[in-house]
Design a protein around this motif. Structure first.
Motif, PDB file in Angstrom:
ATOM      1  N   MET A   1      -5.490  -1.380  48.197  1.00  0.00           N
ATOM      2  CA  MET A   1      -6.849  -1.898  47.975  1.00  0.00           C
ATOM      3  C   MET A   1      -7.860  -0.806  48.304  1.00  0.00           C
ATOM      4  SD  MET A   1      -8.469  -5.049  47.418  1.00  0.00           S
ATOM      5  CE  MET A   1      -7.279  -6.269  47.934  1.00  0.00           C
ATOM      6  N   LEU A   2      -8.741  -0.515  47.382  1.00  0.00           N
ATOM      7  CA  LEU A   2      -9.743   0.519  47.602  1.00  0.00           C
ATOM      8  C   LEU A   2     -10.951  -0.055  48.317  1.00  0.00           C
ATOM      9  CD1 LEU A   2     -10.057   2.485  44.264  1.00  0.00           C
ATOM     10  CD2 LEU A   2      -8.838   3.130  46.325  1.00  0.00           C
ATOM     11  N   GLN A  14     -12.038  -3.751  46.951  1.00  0.00           N
ATOM     12  CA  GLN A  14     -11.940  -3.649  45.491  1.00  0.00           C
ATOM     13  C   GLN A  14     -11.930  -5.022  44.830  1.00  0.00           C
ATOM     14  OE1 GLN A  14      -8.253  -1.781  44.574  1.00  0.00           O
ATOM     15  NE2 GLN A  14      -8.202  -2.732  42.553  1.00  0.00           N
ATOM     16  N   LEU A  19     -13.967  -3.602  37.748  1.00  0.00           N
ATOM     17  CA  LEU A  19     -14.131  -2.315  37.083  1.00  0.00           C
ATOM     18  C   LEU A  19     -14.221  -2.550  35.580  1.00  0.00           C
ATOM     19  CD1 LEU A  19     -14.034   0.813  37.055  1.00  0.00           C
ATOM     20  CD2 LEU A  19     -11.566   0.645  37.036  1.00  0.00           C
ATOM     21  N   TYR A  42     -13.370   0.510  21.644  1.00  0.00           N
ATOM     22  CA  TYR A  42     -11.998   0.741  22.090  1.00  0.00           C
ATOM     23  C   TYR A  42     -11.742   2.079  22.767  1.00  0.00           C
ATOM     24  CZ  TYR A  42     -11.322  -3.159  18.916  1.00  0.00           C
ATOM     25  OH  TYR A  42     -11.414  -4.359  18.298  1.00  0.00           O
ATOM     26  N   LEU A  43     -12.448   3.128  22.357  1.00  0.00           N
ATOM     27  CA  LEU A  43     -12.122   4.451  22.889  1.00  0.00           C
ATOM     28  C   LEU A  43     -12.792   4.667  24.226  1.00  0.00           C
ATOM     29  CD1 LEU A  43     -12.137   7.194  20.128  1.00  0.00           C
ATOM     30  CD2 LEU A  43     -10.240   6.408  21.526  1.00  0.00           C
ATOM     31  N   ARG A  44     -12.007   5.013  25.212  1.00  0.00           N
ATOM     32  CA  ARG A  44     -12.555   5.353  26.514  1.00  0.00           C
ATOM     33  C   ARG A  44     -11.926   6.656  26.981  1.00  0.00           C
ATOM     34  NH1 ARG A  44     -15.333   2.006  25.099  1.00  0.00           N
ATOM     35  NH2 ARG A  44     -16.147   0.143  26.108  1.00  0.00           N
ATOM     36  N   GLU A  45     -12.736   7.460  27.656  1.00  0.00           N
ATOM     37  CA  GLU A  45     -12.165   8.641  28.281  1.00  0.00           C
ATOM     38  C   GLU A  45     -11.106   8.178  29.275  1.00  0.00           C
ATOM     39  OE1 GLU A  45     -12.773  11.886  27.825  1.00  0.00           O
ATOM     40  OE2 GLU A  45     -14.061  11.392  26.132  1.00  0.00           O
ATOM     41  N   ASN A  46      -9.978   8.885  29.331  1.00  0.00           N
ATOM     42  CA  ASN A  46      -8.900   8.481  30.235  1.00  0.00           C
ATOM     43  C   ASN A  46      -8.329   9.712  30.931  1.00  0.00           C
ATOM     44  OD1 ASN A  46      -7.083   6.620  31.372  1.00  0.00           O
ATOM     45  ND2 ASN A  46      -5.540   7.073  29.821  1.00  0.00           N
ATOM     46  N   ARG A  69     -15.351   8.328  40.106  1.00  0.00           N
ATOM     47  CA  ARG A  69     -14.065   8.189  40.810  1.00  0.00           C
ATOM     48  C   ARG A  69     -13.050   9.138  40.193  1.00  0.00           C
ATOM     49  NH1 ARG A  69      -9.419   4.586  40.061  1.00  0.00           N
ATOM     50  NH2 ARG A  69     -10.446   3.899  38.164  1.00  0.00           N
ATOM     51  N   GLN A  71      -9.534   9.843  38.865  1.00  0.00           N
ATOM     52  CA  GLN A  71      -8.555   8.904  38.322  1.00  0.00           C
ATOM     53  C   GLN A  71      -7.142   9.117  38.860  1.00  0.00           C
ATOM     54  OE1 GLN A  71      -9.674   6.449  35.708  1.00  0.00           O
ATOM     55  NE2 GLN A  71     -11.398   7.100  36.952  1.00  0.00           N
ATOM     56  N   ALA A  72      -6.892  10.264  39.486  1.00  0.00           N
ATOM     57  CA  ALA A  72      -5.553  10.478  40.025  1.00  0.00           C
ATOM     58  C   ALA A  72      -5.498  10.246  41.529  1.00  0.00           C
ATOM     59  CB  ALA A  72      -5.068  11.881  39.691  1.00  0.00           C
ATOM     60  N   ASN A  74      -8.153   8.517  43.289  1.00  0.00           N
ATOM     61  CA  ASN A  74      -8.967   7.342  43.631  1.00  0.00           C
ATOM     62  C   ASN A  74     -10.077   7.624  44.635  1.00  0.00           C
ATOM     63  OD1 ASN A  74      -7.718   5.639  41.867  1.00  0.00           O
ATOM     64  ND2 ASN A  74      -6.237   4.874  43.360  1.00  0.00           N
TER      65      ASN A  74
ATOM     66  N   SER B 286      -2.323   9.619  26.496  1.00  0.00           N
ATOM     67  CA  SER B 286      -3.623  10.006  25.955  1.00  0.00           C
ATOM     68  C   SER B 286      -3.930  11.469  26.261  1.00  0.00           C
ATOM     69  CB  SER B 286      -4.720   9.092  26.507  1.00  0.00           C
ATOM     70  OG  SER B 286      -4.717   9.124  27.916  1.00  0.00           O
ATOM     71  N   PRO B 297      -7.103   5.162  22.086  1.00  0.00           N
ATOM     72  CA  PRO B 297      -7.749   4.092  22.855  1.00  0.00           C
ATOM     73  C   PRO B 297      -6.815   3.569  23.940  1.00  0.00           C
ATOM     74  CG  PRO B 297      -6.995   3.251  20.762  1.00  0.00           C
ATOM     75  CD  PRO B 297      -6.648   4.703  20.773  1.00  0.00           C
ATOM     76  N   ILE B 298      -6.621   4.378  24.966  1.00  0.00           N
ATOM     77  CA  ILE B 298      -5.644   4.035  26.004  1.00  0.00           C
ATOM     78  C   ILE B 298      -6.294   4.149  27.373  1.00  0.00           C
ATOM     79  CG2 ILE B 298      -3.667   5.051  27.233  1.00  0.00           C
ATOM     80  CD1 ILE B 298      -2.355   5.501  24.557  1.00  0.00           C
ATOM     81  N   ASN B 299      -5.992   3.184  28.224  1.00  0.00           N
ATOM     82  CA  ASN B 299      -6.326   3.288  29.634  1.00  0.00           C
ATOM     83  C   ASN B 299      -5.038   3.211  30.432  1.00  0.00           C
ATOM     84  OD1 ASN B 299      -9.133   3.590  30.338  1.00  0.00           O
ATOM     85  ND2 ASN B 299      -9.447   1.705  29.196  1.00  0.00           N
ATOM     86  N   THR B 347      -5.835   3.913  36.887  1.00  0.00           N
ATOM     87  CA  THR B 347      -5.647   5.104  37.703  1.00  0.00           C
ATOM     88  C   THR B 347      -4.307   5.745  37.390  1.00  0.00           C
ATOM     89  OG1 THR B 347      -5.446   5.943  39.956  1.00  0.00           O
ATOM     90  CG2 THR B 347      -4.744   3.696  39.605  1.00  0.00           C
ATOM     91  N   TYR B 348      -4.202   7.039  37.671  1.00  0.00           N
ATOM     92  CA  TYR B 348      -2.929   7.734  37.507  1.00  0.00           C
ATOM     93  C   TYR B 348      -2.148   7.745  38.825  1.00  0.00           C
ATOM     94  CZ  TYR B 348      -4.389   9.518  32.970  1.00  0.00           C
ATOM     95  OH  TYR B 348      -4.769   9.622  31.657  1.00  0.00           O
ATOM     96  N   SER B 349      -2.709   7.148  39.853  1.00  0.00           N
ATOM     97  CA  SER B 349      -2.037   7.145  41.156  1.00  0.00           C
ATOM     98  C   SER B 349      -0.920   6.112  41.168  1.00  0.00           C
ATOM     99  CB  SER B 349      -3.065   6.826  42.242  1.00  0.00           C
ATOM    100  OG  SER B 349      -2.403   6.401  43.408  1.00  0.00           O
ATOM    101  N   SER B 355      -1.755  -5.259  48.838  1.00  0.00           N
ATOM    102  CA  SER B 355      -2.197  -6.475  48.154  1.00  0.00           C
ATOM    103  C   SER B 355      -1.160  -6.918  47.126  1.00  0.00           C
ATOM    104  CB  SER B 355      -3.549  -6.248  47.487  1.00  0.00           C
ATOM    105  OG  SER B 355      -3.495  -5.161  46.606  1.00  0.00           O
ATOM    106  N   PRO B 388      -6.066  -1.678  23.673  1.00  0.00           N
ATOM    107  CA  PRO B 388      -6.942  -2.855  23.664  1.00  0.00           C
ATOM    108  C   PRO B 388      -6.247  -4.134  23.181  1.00  0.00           C
ATOM    109  CG  PRO B 388      -8.095  -0.970  22.754  1.00  0.00           C
ATOM    110  CD  PRO B 388      -6.674  -0.551  22.947  1.00  0.00           C
TER     111      PRO B 388
END
Lengths: 111, 460
Positions: A1-2, A14, A19, A42-46, A69, A71-72, A74, B286, B297-299, B347-349, B355, B388
């Motif tokens: 949990m963040l 969190q 989010l 649909y497109l998001r930076e990842n 944040r 992404q690797a 957190n 991605s 379109p990937i998370n 996240t990539y973690s 939890s 999506p």
């Protein structure tokens, strides 16, 4: 949990927040092409890197704001404080569902 | 291949004579090439009596400077693609690259459940083909994959969930899939440990029962495809990280992006030139396609799973509960394997969280109060590339020569064999096979989404 640094409520669990993904500007519905809409929907930076994201403090102050944040790992970087100027917006209370620009949705320099 | 000698395994009556020749052949063959051995009771007995070492399951090779096809990602999807390219289409100048070890990503972290009771006709047809391949896999790959067709049960705790189950059952039946809605009494008969009383907060109102579903040993599937591909001449390169995809003619910098074409890949062991580069990764899907200028379109979300200490067999089927975000099966060793929905945080973690354990325990005890004294042995996480519409992204991209088999979310393992088969056909014929046509990348622009959220994940 963040522990998420809400600009109004301070560090919150969190689970108190939602989010909404990478912060992206909404295209003009009158001029946007199909491809632009597809991209906005649909497109998001990842990246496995720092990313500006939109958060919603659903169990606290009920405001939308952006946080940066990694992404690797957190980690959060330069969390804003209430009243901070971020880009052209100020982090103040935004009524849920109100139209208009979301506070902090544009990426400006952080103090 | 000298191993053709092993037809004896199918000609059991004459085994003793043939075994003699087989041994002779094996001895001479082993001297020239310590390569593949056919796994069988006969071979096992001979190895046991002679004390010979078993050959390595697959070989290491020098990285060649050019390949016909480079596949990024050495999991079930990448290895199956390589295997079917070599065996179905005769394309053997293929390299599979993995930055870690084979099967170290999603292929080794999933909960090993296979099923085909999806919600859309496209999904059902696709996963049913996969189940067919899983069914004959042990014979096809000559490896014991320990497939246990023990049935799969998706519980409904609300009226609306029950309605969706009926919907799924009807879609499944139309496609010829064995799938039906059963009532709580039948649920109790199939899995006596479940609490079907009206007492829990989420009472069991019924279930979608899918007898052909089951569990399989995921590592053996990876090793089987790796071994098969290696025997057919494919080069498997472990600890080979792709740093960049080389392109020319595209609209973006360095010739990447739409309109361009792939010329090769840059790895930590040197450059490879190849006209076709296939992205078969999960978690990093991605990022890899971004290297060719293709945005997906990937998370990326982690999904956590856990396993308990082993106990005597008491759970004969796979049990899934969408409302309680949990699925559980008992392995042949007797451990309970739990999976959950993806973590809400992209996240990539891959760090585990308390939890998850807490919610898992609470939810599973709602279903099976009797296991409250069981102890968890460990928990782990894997990365899921969520799209999506909860369907994958397969086939060609705007960059010529760059194909994807990504976006497999939480359900990539059960689709491994059919993905490999169809991607191999796609590469060999340069045309999109009918079975994967609905999963094209351009659907996000045209709005032809294949909505599998109702059946592909438990997290909703």
């Amino acid at each position: 949990m963040l522990l998420v640094p809400c600009p109004n409520c301070g560090p919150r669990n969190q689970s108190d927040l939602r989010l909404l993904g990478a912060a992206v500007p909404r295209p003009n519905p009158n001029t946007a092409t199909r491809a632009e809409w597809g991209e906005y929907l649909y497109l998001r930076e990842n990246p496995a890197d720092w990313l500006q994201e939109t958060w919603y403090c659903r169990a606290g102050c009920r405001t939308y704001f952006t946080l940066e944040r990694h992404q690797a790992t957190n980690e959060f970087r330069n969390p804003p404080m209430p009243g901070d100027k971020v880009g052209n917006s100020t982090y103040t209370t935004i009524t849920v569902g109100s139209s208009g620009k979301q506070a902090g949705a544009n990426e400006g320099d952080r103090k | 291949m000298a191993l053709n000698t092993c037809h004896i395994d199918t000609a059991i009556p004459a085994a003793s004579t043939l075994d003699f020749f087989y041994t002779l052949a094996m001895v001479s063959f082993r001297r020239s090439n310590p390569g593949p051995v056919r796994y069988s009771a006969g071979t096992l007995a001979k190895k046991g009596l002679s004390g010979d070492d078993w050959p390595r399951v697959w070989r290491d090779h020098e990285l060649k400077s050019t390949y016909d096809v480079v596949i990024i990602g050495g999991g079930v999807h990448g290895l199956a693609t390589a295997y079917y390219l070599a065996t179905n289409h005769g394309i053997t100048n293929v390299a599979v690259l993995d930055k870690g070890y084979l099967g170290g990503g999603g292929s080794g972290r999933n909960t090993a459940i296979v099923r085909s009771n999806y919600l859309t006709p496209e999904g059902v047809a696709f996963y049913d083909r996969s189940l067919t391949l899983y069914n004959s896999m042990a014979a096809d790959l000559n490896i014991n994959v320990m497939f246990s067709e023990r049935g799969h049960m998706t519980l409904a705790h609300t009226d609306s969930a029950l309605r969706t189950m009926h919907w799924r059952a009807e879609v499944n039946k139309l496609q010829g899939i064995d799938s039906s809605v059963i009532d709580p009494q039948e649920v109790k008969k199939l899995a006596p440990s479940l609490d079907v009383s009206s007492h829990p907060r989420y009472p069991i109102l019924g279930a979608l029962h899918h007898p052909p579903g089951g569990i399989i040993r995921h590592d053996a599937v990876v090793w089987g495809y790796a071994r098969g591909a290696d025997h057919a001449g494919v080069h498997l390169h472990q600890k080979t990280e792709v740093l960049d995809i080389l392109c020319e003619g595209g609209e973006l910098a360095d010739g990447k992006g739409a309109g361009g074409k792939v010329t090769g890949v840059r790895t930590n062991r040197g450059d490879i030139s190849a006209p076709i580069v296939v992205n078969c990764t999960a978690g990093w899907g991605s990022l890899i396609s971004n290297m060719a200028g293709v945005k997906l379109p990937i998370n990326t979300h982690p999904l956590e799973a856990a396993v308990t200490e082993p106990v005597k067999v008491f759970l004969p089927t796979v049990v899934v509960s969408g409302s309680l975000h949990v699925y559980v099966s008992q392995t042949d060793r007797g451990e309970l394997v739990f999976g959950a929905s993806v973590d809400p945080l992209a996240t990539y973690s891959m760090r585990g969280s308390l939890s998850f354990t807490e919610e898992l325990a609470g939810h599973i005890l709602e279903l099976m109060p009797g296991i409250s004294k069981m102890r968890l042995l460990r928990q782990w996480a894997g990365l899921c590339d969520m799209t999506p519409d909860y369907s994958p992204i397969m086939g060609f991209t705007p960059v010529e020569g760059h194909l994807t088999d990504v976006g497999w979310g939480t359900y990539g393992f059960k689709a491994g064999p059919v993905s490999g088969e169809q991607m191999a056909e796609c590469i060999a014929t340069q045309q999109t096979p009918k079975l994967i046509a609905p999963f094209k990348l351009s659907r996000f622009e045209t709005g032809e989404l294949v909505g599998e959220k109702g059946a592909a994940a438990v997290g909703h």
